[in-house]
Design a protein around this motif. Structure first.
Motif, PDB file in Angstrom:
ATOM      1  N   LEU A 169       1.631   8.630   7.441  1.00 36.37           N
ATOM      2  CA  LEU A 169       1.533   7.193   7.175  1.00 36.37           C
ATOM      3  C   LEU A 169       0.317   6.594   7.862  1.00 36.37           C
ATOM      4  CD1 LEU A 169       5.319   6.249   7.572  1.00 36.37           C
ATOM      5  CD2 LEU A 169       4.025   6.394   5.431  1.00 36.37           C
ATOM      6  N   ARG A 170       0.098   6.970   9.124  1.00 31.20           N
ATOM      7  CA  ARG A 170      -1.067   6.451   9.844  1.00 31.20           C
ATOM      8  C   ARG A 170      -2.370   6.943   9.255  1.00 31.20           C
ATOM      9  NH1 ARG A 170       1.343   7.134  16.026  1.00 31.20           N
ATOM     10  NH2 ARG A 170       2.675   5.249  15.956  1.00 31.20           N
ATOM     11  N   GLY A 171      -2.343   8.186   8.742  1.00 32.85           N
ATOM     12  CA  GLY A 171      -3.537   8.708   8.093  1.00 32.85           C
ATOM     13  C   GLY A 171      -3.884   7.950   6.830  1.00 32.85           C
ATOM     14  N   ALA A 172      -2.871   7.399   6.168  1.00 29.99           N
ATOM     15  CA  ALA A 172      -3.114   6.606   4.950  1.00 29.99           C
ATOM     16  C   ALA A 172      -3.609   5.216   5.274  1.00 29.99           C
ATOM     17  CB  ALA A 172      -1.826   6.503   4.139  1.00 29.99           C
ATOM     18  N   CYS A 173      -3.461   4.834   6.549  1.00 31.46           N
ATOM     19  CA  CYS A 173      -3.907   3.493   6.950  1.00 31.46           C
ATOM     20  C   CYS A 173      -5.338   3.512   7.443  1.00 31.46           C
ATOM     21  CB  CYS A 173      -3.012   2.954   8.056  1.00 31.46           C
ATOM     22  SG  CYS A 173      -1.322   2.703   7.542  1.00 31.46           S
TER      23      CYS A 173
ATOM     24  N   LEU B 217       0.833  -1.202   0.000  1.00 32.46           N
ATOM     25  CA  LEU B 217       0.000   0.000   0.000  1.00 32.46           C
ATOM     26  C   LEU B 217       0.869   1.254   0.000  1.00 32.46           C
ATOM     27  CD1 LEU B 217      -2.652   1.594   0.332  1.00 32.46           C
ATOM     28  CD2 LEU B 217      -2.459   1.225   2.788  1.00 32.46           C
ATOM     29  N   PHE B 218       1.861   1.299   0.905  1.00 33.01           N
ATOM     30  CA  PHE B 218       2.714   2.486   0.976  1.00 33.01           C
ATOM     31  C   PHE B 218       3.533   2.660  -0.303  1.00 33.01           C
ATOM     32  CE2 PHE B 218       2.657   1.953   5.826  1.00 33.01           C
ATOM     33  CZ  PHE B 218       1.653   2.892   5.970  1.00 33.01           C
ATOM     34  N   ALA B 219       4.017   1.548  -0.852  1.00 29.44           N
ATOM     35  CA  ALA B 219       4.798   1.642  -2.086  1.00 29.44           C
ATOM     36  C   ALA B 219       3.955   2.195  -3.216  1.00 29.44           C
ATOM     37  CB  ALA B 219       5.350   0.260  -2.455  1.00 29.44           C
ATOM     38  N   ASP B 220       2.707   1.737  -3.312  1.00 35.16           N
ATOM     39  CA  ASP B 220       1.821   2.192  -4.375  1.00 35.16           C
ATOM     40  C   ASP B 220       1.408   3.639  -4.173  1.00 35.16           C
ATOM     41  OD1 ASP B 220       0.381   1.970  -6.685  1.00 35.16           O
ATOM     42  OD2 ASP B 220      -1.272   0.841  -5.828  1.00 35.16           O
ATOM     43  N   LEU B 221       1.157   4.003  -2.927  1.00 38.26           N
ATOM     44  CA  LEU B 221       0.647   5.337  -2.631  1.00 38.26           C
ATOM     45  C   LEU B 221       1.709   6.417  -2.796  1.00 38.26           C
ATOM     46  CD1 LEU B 221      -1.702   7.058  -1.588  1.00 38.26           C
ATOM     47  CD2 LEU B 221      -0.983   6.506   0.729  1.00 38.26           C
TER      48      LEU B 221
ATOM     49  N   LEU C 117      11.741   9.018   2.732  1.00 43.47           N
ATOM     50  CA  LEU C 117      10.297   8.988   2.992  1.00 43.47           C
ATOM     51  C   LEU C 117       9.743  10.398   3.187  1.00 43.47           C
ATOM     52  CD1 LEU C 117      10.087   5.949   5.450  1.00 43.47           C
ATOM     53  CD2 LEU C 117       9.251   6.035   3.102  1.00 43.47           C
ATOM     54  N   LEU C 118      10.476  11.238   3.895  1.00 40.44           N
ATOM     55  CA  LEU C 118      10.031  12.623   4.080  1.00 40.44           C
ATOM     56  C   LEU C 118       9.864  13.305   2.728  1.00 40.44           C
ATOM     57  CD1 LEU C 118      12.378  13.673   7.037  1.00 40.44           C
ATOM     58  CD2 LEU C 118       9.896  13.408   7.174  1.00 40.44           C
ATOM     59  N   ASN C 119      10.811  13.111   1.855  1.00 42.07           N
ATOM     60  CA  ASN C 119      10.757  13.745   0.541  1.00 42.07           C
ATOM     61  C   ASN C 119       9.585  13.226  -0.283  1.00 42.07           C
ATOM     62  OD1 ASN C 119      11.905  15.341  -1.695  1.00 42.07           O
ATOM     63  ND2 ASN C 119      12.362  13.347  -2.579  1.00 42.07           N
ATOM     64  N   LYS C 120       9.372  11.917  -0.284  1.00 46.06           N
ATOM     65  CA  LYS C 120       8.343  11.324  -1.144  1.00 46.06           C
ATOM     66  C   LYS C 120       6.929  11.532  -0.613  1.00 46.06           C
ATOM     67  CE  LYS C 120      11.307   7.857  -3.315  1.00 46.06           C
ATOM     68  NZ  LYS C 120      11.535   6.424  -3.613  1.00 46.06           N
ATOM     69  N   THR C 121       6.801  11.742   0.686  1.00 45.86           N
ATOM     70  CA  THR C 121       5.465  11.973   1.254  1.00 45.86           C
ATOM     71  C   THR C 121       5.146  13.454   1.405  1.00 45.86           C
ATOM     72  OG1 THR C 121       6.345  11.811   3.510  1.00 45.86           O
ATOM     73  CG2 THR C 121       5.481   9.780   2.501  1.00 45.86           C
ATOM     74  N   GLY C 122       6.124  14.334   1.096  1.00 41.45           N
ATOM     75  CA  GLY C 122       5.883  15.765   1.206  1.00 41.45           C
ATOM     76  C   GLY C 122       5.804  16.246   2.644  1.00 41.45           C
ATOM     77  N   THR C 123       6.460  15.528   3.576  1.00 43.11           N
ATOM     78  CA  THR C 123       6.476  15.922   4.984  1.00 43.11           C
ATOM     79  C   THR C 123       7.869  16.451   5.335  1.00 43.11           C
ATOM     80  OG1 THR C 123       6.929  13.614   5.578  1.00 43.11           O
ATOM     81  CG2 THR C 123       4.636  14.348   5.666  1.00 43.11           C
ATOM     82  N   HIS C 124       7.992  17.064   6.538  1.00 39.68           N
ATOM     83  CA  HIS C 124       9.236  17.750   6.892  1.00 39.68           C
ATOM     84  C   HIS C 124       9.858  17.240   8.194  1.00 39.68           C
ATOM     85  CE1 HIS C 124       8.386  20.588   3.687  1.00 39.68           C
ATOM     86  NE2 HIS C 124       7.156  20.708   4.175  1.00 39.68           N
TER      87      HIS C 124
ATOM     88  N   GLN D 149       9.837  13.873  11.305  1.00 41.33           N
ATOM     89  CA  GLN D 149       9.477  12.466  11.453  1.00 41.33           C
ATOM     90  C   GLN D 149       8.096  12.303  12.069  1.00 41.33           C
ATOM     91  OE1 GLN D 149      12.645   9.812  12.411  1.00 41.33           O
ATOM     92  NE2 GLN D 149      11.323   8.388  13.532  1.00 41.33           N
ATOM     93  N   GLY D 150       7.740  13.178  13.021  1.00 42.03           N
ATOM     94  CA  GLY D 150       6.402  13.081  13.601  1.00 42.03           C
ATOM     95  C   GLY D 150       5.317  13.323  12.562  1.00 42.03           C
ATOM     96  N   GLU D 151       5.550  14.299  11.678  1.00 40.54           N
ATOM     97  CA  GLU D 151       4.603  14.583  10.598  1.00 40.54           C
ATOM     98  C   GLU D 151       4.528  13.405   9.629  1.00 40.54           C
ATOM     99  OE1 GLU D 151       3.927  18.014   7.127  1.00 40.54           O
ATOM    100  OE2 GLU D 151       5.667  18.105   8.478  1.00 40.54           O
ATOM    101  N   LEU D 152       5.695  12.771   9.381  1.00 36.95           N
ATOM    102  CA  LEU D 152       5.733  11.594   8.497  1.00 36.95           C
ATOM    103  C   LEU D 152       4.907  10.459   9.080  1.00 36.95           C
ATOM    104  CD1 LEU D 152       6.840   9.754   6.240  1.00 36.95           C
ATOM    105  CD2 LEU D 152       8.901   9.437   7.645  1.00 36.95           C
ATOM    106  N   VAL D 153       5.079  10.193  10.360  1.00 41.42           N
ATOM    107  CA  VAL D 153       4.324   9.101  10.994  1.00 41.42           C
ATOM    108  C   VAL D 153       2.826   9.386  10.928  1.00 41.42           C
ATOM    109  CG1 VAL D 153       3.881   7.913  13.175  1.00 41.42           C
ATOM    110  CG2 VAL D 153       6.239   8.413  12.484  1.00 41.42           C
TER     111      VAL D 153
END
Length: 366
Positions: free
Chosen positions: A362-366, A301-305, A346-353, A355-359
């Protein structure tokens, strides 16, 4: 160029044999118009077609921003709704020079184009309020009879041509939807203003009262604010000619569970530009939203998203369930430095800045 030639150009453009701009240019040449505008709006107020020649894109933006499509701010728009059918109307019958000078759209657009005076006629296009406008300096009024003769002679044929083009465009939109359905099952087609054009039967659940999408002002939005921001970015990319050929952006929609509260299926929504036919029939679809079901949150899922590598996707799963960099390094048998490098990716590919924002992403996508 006589009326027969004008009509033939429009007929050829409607069937993709000639560019619409060439057809508009023929009308401009026959009447000495600086601007030729052909627009139709359906009963919901959505633009069914909008063809214009003689103005720059920034002038069109000004026209829309100043309310040029509203009959309350532009008396000419009222002709499309209440004006006489297939009969030319000149500005002097609509408003005085003082009233014209007081309207922002006239000062900001028409004067800049040296096209402050118009001849207009309402076209007979089923399901649309359609109007043909020809604009030029005040010299229009010096040859009003000649211009009215040309416009009135062409208007019935142009009405039939635009009706055929709209019908053919709707058929092509339907073909795009049906072809996409064979690949991804559920498809939603939008115009450039986020209004619905066509949708697959399975999409109704997306717009149900508890579904992930909603309609506001006739436009499609995600019910969740964060998801709507992601959807807006994806639609903007699809509409940008410089980015339209890039792979579509992905957005996760979470369907409600059977009890209306627990999570149901997750949909990976891919947002991309719809196939365009700018010189052919008037297809309205500009954006295509297609979805496939994600059975459960996973590395796949994460790879595709987010377009992750397999290693990055595994790290994303471990971050999402609460592990820190040291724990991830132990579980994956690698160094903490390697994990930190993957987190930066991961920060770059998810558009986050952070680690807390990244997590949280990711959880929001789940």
């Amino acid at each position: 160029m006589d009326v027969t030639d004008i009509v033939e150009r429009f007929r050829r453009a409607a069937f993709g044999l000639e560019d619409w701009q060439d057809a508009l240019a023929g009308f401009a040449g026959a009447t000495d118009a600086r601007v030729v505008h052909l627009i139709g709006m359906d009963r919901s107020g959505a633009v069914a077609f909008d063809l214009i020649r003689g103005v720059t894109p920034d002038m069109v933006d000004t026209f829309v921003r100043e309310g040029g499509l509203s009959r309350h701010t532009n008396p000419r728009t009222g002709v499309a709704i209440d004006g006489p059918m297939l009969r030319t109307v000149f500005d002097d019958a609509l408003l005085s020079r003082h009233e014209r000078d007081a309207l922002p759209i006239y000062r900001n657009l028409f004067d800049r184009a040296d096209a402050g005076f118009a001849a207009l006629t309402r076209l007979r296009v089923p399901g649309c309020d359609a109007i043909l406008s020809l604009l030029r300096p005040r010299s229009f009024l010096d040859s009003a009879d000649r211009e009215a003769h040309i416009i009135d002679a062409a208007a019935p044929a142009l009405s039939d041509i635009m009706a055929q083009a709209v019908a053919l465009g709707a058929g092509l939109d339907r073909t795009v939807r049906e072809t996409a359905e064979l690949l991804e099952q559920r498809v939603l087609l939008l115009d450039g203003d986020r209004r619905m054009v066509q949708m697959s039967p399975g999409c109704e659940a997306w717009l149900a009262p508890a579904g992930p999408l909603t309609m506001r002002g006739g436009r499609i939005h995600a019910r969740d604010a964060a998801t709507d921001r992601a959807l807006s970015l994806a639609i903007a990319q699809a509409l940008d000619p410089l980015q339209a050929l890039r792979p579509g952006r992905r957005v996760v929609l979470r369907m409600p569970g059977s009890d209306g509260h627990d999570e149901g299926e997750r949909l990976i929504l891919t947002v991309r530009a719809a196939p365009r036919r700018p010189s052919g029939p008037l297809a309205r679809a500009r954006v295509m939203l297609s979805a496939k079901t994600a059975a459960a949150p996973s590395a796949e899922l994460f790879a595709d998203l987010f377009g992750l590598t397999p290693a990055e996707a595994q790290v994303a799963v471990l971050l999402a369930v609460g592990h820190d960099s040291a724990a991830i390094a132990r579980l994956r048998g690698c160094s903490v430095a390697t994990v930190r490098t993957q987190v930066m990716a991961l920060l770059n590919k998810t558009g986050t800045h952070r680690q807390g924002e990244l997590v949280a992403r990711l959880r929001g996508a789940c």
